[in-house]
Design a protein around this motif. Sequence first.
Motif, short mmCIF file in Angstrom:
data_model
loop_
_atom_site.label_atom_id
_atom_site.label_comp_id
_atom_site.label_asym_id
_atom_site.label_seq_id
_atom_site.Cartn_x
_atom_site.Cartn_y
_atom_site.Cartn_z
N CYS A 151 0.86 -1.17 0.00
CA CYS A 151 0.00 0.00 0.00
C CYS A 151 0.90 1.23 0.00
O CYS A 151 1.83 1.34 0.81
N TYR A 152 0.66 2.15 -0.90
CA TYR A 152 1.51 3.32 -1.00
C TYR A 152 1.33 4.27 0.17
O TYR A 152 2.17 5.15 0.41
N LEU A 153 0.26 4.11 0.95
CA LEU A 153 -0.01 5.01 2.07
C LEU A 153 0.52 4.51 3.41
O LEU A 153 0.88 5.32 4.27
N CYS A 154 0.55 3.19 3.63
CA CYS A 154 0.99 2.68 4.94
C CYS A 154 2.09 1.63 4.83
O CYS A 154 2.67 1.25 5.84
N GLY A 155 2.36 1.12 3.64
CA GLY A 155 3.39 0.10 3.46
C GLY A 155 2.93 -1.32 3.70
O GLY A 155 3.73 -2.25 3.64
N TYR A 156 1.63 -1.51 3.93
CA TYR A 156 1.08 -2.86 4.14
C TYR A 156 1.41 -3.73 2.94
O TYR A 156 1.16 -3.35 1.80
N ARG A 157 1.96 -4.89 3.20
CA ARG A 157 2.33 -5.83 2.13
C ARG A 157 1.12 -6.66 1.77
O ARG A 157 0.56 -7.36 2.62
N PHE A 158 0.69 -6.58 0.53
CA PHE A 158 -0.50 -7.30 0.08
C PHE A 158 -0.26 -8.80 0.09
O PHE A 158 0.78 -9.27 -0.36
N SER A 159 -1.25 -9.54 0.56
CA SER A 159 -1.16 -11.00 0.57
C SER A 159 -1.34 -11.53 -0.85
O SER A 159 -1.88 -10.84 -1.74
N ALA A 160 -0.91 -12.76 -1.06
CA ALA A 160 -1.11 -13.41 -2.36
C ALA A 160 -2.60 -13.48 -2.68
O ALA A 160 -3.02 -13.27 -3.82
N HIS A 161 -3.42 -13.75 -1.66
CA HIS A 161 -4.87 -13.82 -1.84
C HIS A 161 -5.43 -12.47 -2.31
O HIS A 161 -6.24 -12.42 -3.23
N ALA A 162 -4.97 -11.38 -1.70
CA ALA A 162 -5.43 -10.04 -2.09
C ALA A 162 -5.03 -9.73 -3.53
O ALA A 162 -5.83 -9.19 -4.30
N LYS A 163 -3.81 -10.09 -3.90
CA LYS A 163 -3.35 -9.85 -5.27
C LYS A 163 -4.17 -10.67 -6.27
O LYS A 163 -4.57 -10.16 -7.32
N ASP A 164 -4.44 -11.94 -5.94
CA ASP A 164 -5.24 -12.79 -6.83
C ASP A 164 -6.65 -12.23 -7.00
O ASP A 164 -7.20 -12.24 -8.10
N ARG A 165 -7.26 -11.75 -5.93
CA ARG A 165 -8.60 -11.16 -6.04
C ARG A 165 -8.56 -9.90 -6.90
O ARG A 165 -9.44 -9.69 -7.73
#
Length: 176
Positions: free
Chosen positions: A4-18
């Motif tokens: 996330c460009y605002l907080c740096g949260y690393r997206f999960s593989a599940h989030a990327k697939d969705r």
Amino acid sequence: MQRCYLCGYRFSAHAKDRFLGRSNAPFKPHSLVDFTRPRGVKPRHLGVELDHVIPVAEGGATDVHNLKLACGWCNIVKSSLWSVYDAKAWSAGVIDHPSLGLTSVPQPLWMLRIVATRARCEAPEGCSARLTTNELFVAPRNLKGALTPTNLMVVCRQHDPWAGHRLISPTLLSSR
């Protein structure tokens, strides 16, 4: 590694697939959430979303130069707001934290904007963590002070004074 460009949260593989349409499996709410940024209380918070850096309402375009990946929580909080001064009044900013006792909770837009604009760990001893490489959090400069913009600093996981206290049950936030 997308964040996330605002907080740096690393997206999960599940989030990327969705996000890419390769899955429609639902997100499950988290059993524990960061009380300063309760990402995961709602399934949408965990997804990848496109954010207009300059909101459309402010004249921002829908083109590659104005779109960035954001977690759902940050995108909801940012909405069409730009400044910490755009934040709505925040009257219910205290929780009864299980280990910290009565603790103030920062207005979500304050937290988001402070992390996004400072974009680096502000640990007094120095740190190389940046928003592009690490998830960053807010923590108090003075542990006994309220979590207002003047008392917030940005920290990485390693320098977080609340590392053992940050995660709580989302039910403790339901009164806010």
